[in-house]
Design an enzyme around this catalytic site. Structure first.
Site, PDB file in Angstrom:
ATOM      1  N   HIS A   1       1.217  -1.304   0.170  1.00 19.00           N
ATOM      2  CA  HIS A   1       0.202   0.002  -0.133  1.00 19.00           C
ATOM      3  C   HIS A   1       0.538   1.623   0.378  1.00 19.00           C
ATOM      4  O   HIS A   1       0.667   2.183  -0.290  1.00 19.00           O
ATOM      5  CB  HIS A   1      -0.814  -0.108   1.053  1.00 19.00           C
ATOM      6  CG  HIS A   1      -1.883  -1.026   0.488  1.00 19.00           C
ATOM      7  ND1 HIS A   1      -2.925  -1.752   1.490  1.00 19.00           N
ATOM      8  CD2 HIS A   1      -2.650  -1.339  -0.511  1.00 19.00           C
ATOM      9  CE1 HIS A   1      -3.726  -2.280   2.076  1.00 19.00           C
ATOM     10  NE2 HIS A   1      -3.866  -2.224   0.124  1.00 19.00           N
TER      11      HIS A   1
ATOM     12  N   HIS B   1      -4.966  -5.356 -11.356  1.00 20.24           N
ATOM     13  CA  HIS B   1      -3.517  -5.307 -10.769  1.00 20.24           C
ATOM     14  C   HIS B   1      -2.396  -5.784 -11.872  1.00 20.24           C
ATOM     15  O   HIS B   1      -1.692  -4.547 -11.903  1.00 20.24           O
ATOM     16  CB  HIS B   1      -2.618  -5.591  -9.274  1.00 20.24           C
ATOM     17  CG  HIS B   1      -3.678  -5.324  -7.766  1.00 20.24           C
ATOM     18  ND1 HIS B   1      -3.086  -3.773  -7.586  1.00 20.24           N
ATOM     19  CD2 HIS B   1      -4.150  -5.677  -7.261  1.00 20.24           C
ATOM     20  CE1 HIS B   1      -4.068  -4.030  -6.664  1.00 20.24           C
ATOM     21  NE2 HIS B   1      -4.581  -4.615  -6.309  1.00 20.24           N
TER      22      HIS B   1
END
Length: 405
Positions: free
Chosen positions: A244, A376
């Protein structure tokens, strides 16, 4: 990279995108959206239909259609139909977390906004209406003006909200707000994205030496011991999630590009700090190649598994920072990250990417089973070929309008 090297690399990325989409097509479920694929690309009977997967697949299929990677317009339309149908609560409004969970989360709503924004930019039927409703729901139900951040979740009737706030859902709202602002021309969403980033990165992450707490009280105080007994939780693991930090860094660079002359100077500086923090603390942290999944608050590896989404975000962040700065440092890491992905995550036997591997590079499923997510990997193969702004679907639509007929 020379121009020829760049051209060859972009051709390889295009081939990667086509392979990812070819694998993801099997996730279509008639009348219900998109399901969970196992490692071989077959629908899993154990997992219910999740709104976040249906929304992510709709986003990917919209982009694949727009960039000519595959004939996926009908699949994008299928996702919009599902998001306006069985996953939508016609009685109380908003979107269920999935077919087996009637709670309503900011995380899922962020991806509904992203999917609708991408499909709307592509002119897909019903997408513009879906985007308008999704933004209205986020604003009325999740957004807290006083905090400049979003609540985490509600029950079905919108009568009780969770005594928890999360950085992850707000991070994905940043991405969704950037796309929505570009798709609608309403810069309110860009400003809200900036506010979220300022609160969670420029203030909270900076105060924790560029380690981002993920879990918070309702008044946004970090809970550093949250889920200390569940370090491998899929969405709320204990400690700090290195991937993250990278994902936020990429979003900060994109946010700076969207805001242009109105962008504050700290966006690029904070992105650099997050990238270097992830490298220094998370890369090869246990003596093996790759990024560990989580660290404790003494920077010790906690969950050592390697996740495909983390290396995908590392690729995207290095590409964005190189695009922004032109510095070879980021280009070298971009190559290193792709080498790791090719060696450990790209599955040349069954297709798509192994979602999780062990520290020594073998496929695993301690946190994630199967291959439910194309989002992703597809973006890792697409965004490095594009400008930092506008949102990719908006750029695709512009290119389609300008293409010779």
């Amino acid at each position: 990279m020379t121009d020829r090297d760049t051209s060859v690399h972009h051709e390889w990325l295009a081939a990667q995108r086509r392979e990812i989409v070819d694998f993801a097509v099997a996730s279509r479920i008639p009348e219900s959206g998109f399901g969970w694929l196992d490692a071989a690309g077959k629908l899993s009977q154990r997992e219910p239909i999740a709104t976040w997967i249906t929304a992510r697949m709709t986003h990917v299929f919209s982009l694949a259609h727009g960039f000519g990677d595959a004939d996926t317009a009908a699949l994008a339309d299928h996702g919009i139909t599902a998001l306006r149908g069985p996953l939508h609560d016609d009685e109380h409004g908003g979107w269920y977390s999935g077919t087996a969970d009637t709670t309503k989360g900011a995380y899922e709503h962020a991806f509904v906004v992203l999917a609708a924004g991408s499909a709307a930019a592509m002119g897909r039927p019903g997408a513009e209406e879906l985007l308008a409703e999704a933004l209205d729901t986020v604003e009325k139900r999740f957004w807290e003006d006083g905090a400049g951040l979003a609540r985490e979740s509600w029950d079905r009737q919108w009568s009780a909200t969770e005594e928890y706030r999360g950085a992850n859902s707000n991070m994905h709202l940043v991405e969704a707000f950037l796309a929505a602002g570009d798709a609608t021309g309403d810069h309110t969403w860009h400003r809200r994205a900036l506010g979220i980033a300022e609160n969670l990165i420029h203030e909270v992450a900076a105060a924790h030496d560029w380690r981002l707490p993920e879990h918070f009280t309702p008044n946004w105080q970090p809970i550093l011991d949250y889920n200390s007994d569940q370090p491998q939780h899929r969405f709320r693991p204990h400690g700090s999630t290195v991937g993250h930090w990278l994902e936020w860094a990429r979003l900060l660079v994109q946010l700076e590009a969207v805001l242009g002359t109105e962008a504050p100077d700290w966006l690029l500086g904070d992105a650099r700090h997050l990238f270097e923090s992830a490298l220094d603390r998370g890369w090869n942290a246990d003596g093996h190649p790759g990024f560990v999944y989580t660290l404790d608050w003494q920077d010790r590896p906690q969950v050592r598994a390697r996740m495909h989404w983390v290396i995908a975000e590392a690729i995207l962040t290095a590409a964005a920072l190189h695009h922004r700065t032109g510095e070879d440092h980021y280009l070298r890491w971009y190559g290193t990250f792709w080498d790791y992905a090719r060696t450990h995550h790209i599955d040349t036997d069954h297709g798509s990417w192994h979602h999780e591997v062990t520290p020594d590079g073998h496929p695993a499923d301690s946190v994630w089973s199967g291959k439910p997510d194309a989002y992703h990997a597809y973006q890792a193969a697409l965004l490095p070929t594009l400008p930092l702004a506008p949102a990719p679907a908006v750029l695709a639509a512009k290119r389609m309008r300008q293409a010779p007929r």
